[in-house]
Design an enzyme around this catalytic site. Structure first.
Site, PDB file in Angstrom:
ATOM      1  N   ARG A 234      35.886  48.443  39.630  1.00  0.00           N
ATOM      2  CA  ARG A 234      35.969  47.559  38.575  1.00  0.00           C
ATOM      3  C   ARG A 234      35.910  48.229  37.312  1.00  0.00           C
ATOM      4  O   ARG A 234      35.074  49.331  37.185  1.00  0.00           O
ATOM      5  CB  ARG A 234      34.836  46.514  38.658  1.00  0.00           C
ATOM      6  CG  ARG A 234      35.348  45.127  39.499  1.00  0.00           C
ATOM      7  CD  ARG A 234      36.352  44.324  39.262  1.00  0.00           C
ATOM      8  NE  ARG A 234      36.589  43.545  40.349  1.00  0.00           N
ATOM      9  CZ  ARG A 234      37.561  43.380  41.207  1.00  0.00           C
ATOM     10  NH1 ARG A 234      38.265  44.471  41.208  1.00  0.00           N
ATOM     11  NH2 ARG A 234      37.813  42.380  41.979  1.00  0.00           N
ATOM     12  N   GLU A 263      40.489  45.051  30.598  1.00  0.00           N
ATOM     13  CA  GLU A 263      42.090  44.804  31.303  1.00  0.00           C
ATOM     14  C   GLU A 263      42.419  43.557  31.068  1.00  0.00           C
ATOM     15  O   GLU A 263      43.669  43.192  31.181  1.00  0.00           O
ATOM     16  CB  GLU A 263      41.788  45.511  32.627  1.00  0.00           C
ATOM     17  CG  GLU A 263      41.350  44.519  33.779  1.00  0.00           C
ATOM     18  CD  GLU A 263      41.556  44.811  35.055  1.00  0.00           C
ATOM     19  OE1 GLU A 263      41.176  46.135  35.368  1.00  0.00           O
ATOM     20  OE2 GLU A 263      41.577  43.932  35.865  1.00  0.00           O
ATOM     21  N   HIS A 295      45.877  47.789  37.723  1.00  0.00           N
ATOM     22  CA  HIS A 295      45.090  47.136  38.783  1.00  0.00           C
ATOM     23  C   HIS A 295      46.123  46.787  40.072  1.00  0.00           C
ATOM     24  O   HIS A 295      46.269  45.435  40.230  1.00  0.00           O
ATOM     25  CB  HIS A 295      44.671  45.929  38.092  1.00  0.00           C
ATOM     26  CG  HIS A 295      43.543  45.159  38.933  1.00  0.00           C
ATOM     27  ND1 HIS A 295      42.212  44.697  38.301  1.00  0.00           N
ATOM     28  CD2 HIS A 295      43.234  45.402  40.291  1.00  0.00           C
ATOM     29  CE1 HIS A 295      41.296  44.525  39.627  1.00  0.00           C
ATOM     30  NE2 HIS A 295      41.963  44.610  40.495  1.00  0.00           N
TER      31      HIS A 295
END
Ligand code: NAD
Length: 334
Positions: A234, A263, A295
């Site tokens: 993360r 993000e 991601h």
């Protein structure tokens, strides 16, 4: 059950529809992220289905509750974006997809390590332009190097196994030891030792108050000079400005990121015609030894199939009035 699906992309719809064929839940597909402003869109739904950049904070959950929502089905493993204490107070049950394909994320981690080390992204562009010079493409043998794996749960364990196959010496750090990885040769060591000795460090622990900015300026200073750092966990596991300083000084030799603290405003969208407003992210893009993916580590056919199937199973369990197998609560993580 009526379910409002937030942050829907075409692939979410494809895989959810296929998995829902027999269960027959009624989905309304919404493109916005879930937030306190968009929670109104869930009106009439008993459940919401959300992803990594949706926010189910206390205000949002309260608004969802007012709209009649009683269940949150996360279509991801991490649940740092849900205020579990607020969910408990409101009587909203939360379930996640704990391990859809640890291989998807682990293999992407290796893709980042290998691409960064051998500069494949630079070689690809050079060859297309007729530049076959090798200057600037020098890498190192992964064989015999020390790799540090922070978090050896479902994903980290697969990473350890793959790195062992490459002939790496593996150092691991996790409050829960995995004896099967120790049997393969991995050694559990304190975090400072792992960062100090590893040529490559890769992060696979969840984002919690304990792991927030796990890699900060102090940790960067304690890294083996010139080593590689990979984060597919993360974004907020690392303090990005501290990494930028580490890259500028050469303390960090290369950096591979699949996640970024800010993000939510960038990833999963085509922003190619827009100005980039995030100066920290823009600075990261200037380094030749930084490789960023948006991601996508989870993004394989197998993972999306498993995510959709577990999400449907969680919703069906809620619909029957029971507990979902993979319920997360302030007291319990399944
Ligand atoms: P998991 O729960 O199976 O494993 C997490 C491990 O981290 C556990 O063994 C736990 O004991 C350990 N841990 C907890 N606190 C720690 C600490 N302070 N230091 C070291 N280890 C610690 O989870 P997983 O399925 O392996 O996923 C790991 C993380 O990867 C998720 O929480 C999620 O944030 C991230 N993830 C990213 C993607 C992606 O597409 N980039 C996809 C899935 C998951």
């Amino acid at each position: 059950m009526k379910v409002a699906v937030f942050s829907t992309k075409s692939y979410d719809r494809t895989f959810l529809e296929a998995a829902n064929a027999r269960a027959g839940h009624e989905f309304s597909y919404l493109t916005p992220h879930l937030s306190s402003e968009t929670a109104l869109l869930a009106k009439g739904a008993e459940a919401v289905c959300i992803f990594v950049n949706d926010s189910a904070d206390a205000d949002t959950l309260a608004e969802l509750h007012r709209q009649g929502v009683r269940y949150v089905a996360l279509r991801c493993a991490g649940f740092n974006n849900v205020d579990l204490a607020a969910a408990r107070r409101l009587g909203i049950a939360v379930a996640r997809v704990p391990a859809y394909s640890p291989h998807a994320v682990a293999e992407h981690t290796l893709a980042l390590i290998l691409a960064l080390n051998r500069k494949l992204y630079r070689a690809y562009n050079r060859v297309r332009e007729g530049n076959f010079a090798l200057d600037g493409l020098l890498g190192f043998d992964l064989y015999g190097k020390t790799a540090g794996v922070v978090g050896t749960g479902a994903i980290g364990a697969v990473v350890v196994r793959i790195l062992t196959g490459f002939g790496c010496r593996v150092l691991a750090h996790d409050p829960q030891r995995d004896a099967s990885l120790e049997a393969l040769g991995a050694s559990y060591v304190p975090l400072d030792e792992l960062f100090g000795e590893s040529d490559v460090v890769t992060l696979h622990c969840p984002l919690t108050p304990d792991t927030h900015h796990l890699v900060d300026a102090r940790r960067v200073a304690a890294m083996k000079p010139g080593s590689m750092l990979i984060n597919t966990g993360r974004g907020a596991l690392v303090d990005t400005p501290a990494l930028i300083e580490g890259l500028k000084s050469g303390q960090i030799g290369s950096l591979g990121l699949d996640v970024y603290e800010e993000e939510a405003d960038l990833f999963f969208e085509d922003l190619s015609n827009e100005m980039l407003h995030d100066d920290v992210f823009a600075r990261l893009l200037t380094f030749p030894n930084v490789l960023i993916t948006g991601h996508q580590a989870f993004f394989t056919r197998e993972a999306l199939t498993a995510i959709a199937q577990t999400t449907i199973a969680n919703l069906s369990a809620f619909d029957r009035g029971g507990r979902a197998e993979h319920e997360v609560s302030i007291e319990r993580v399944a």
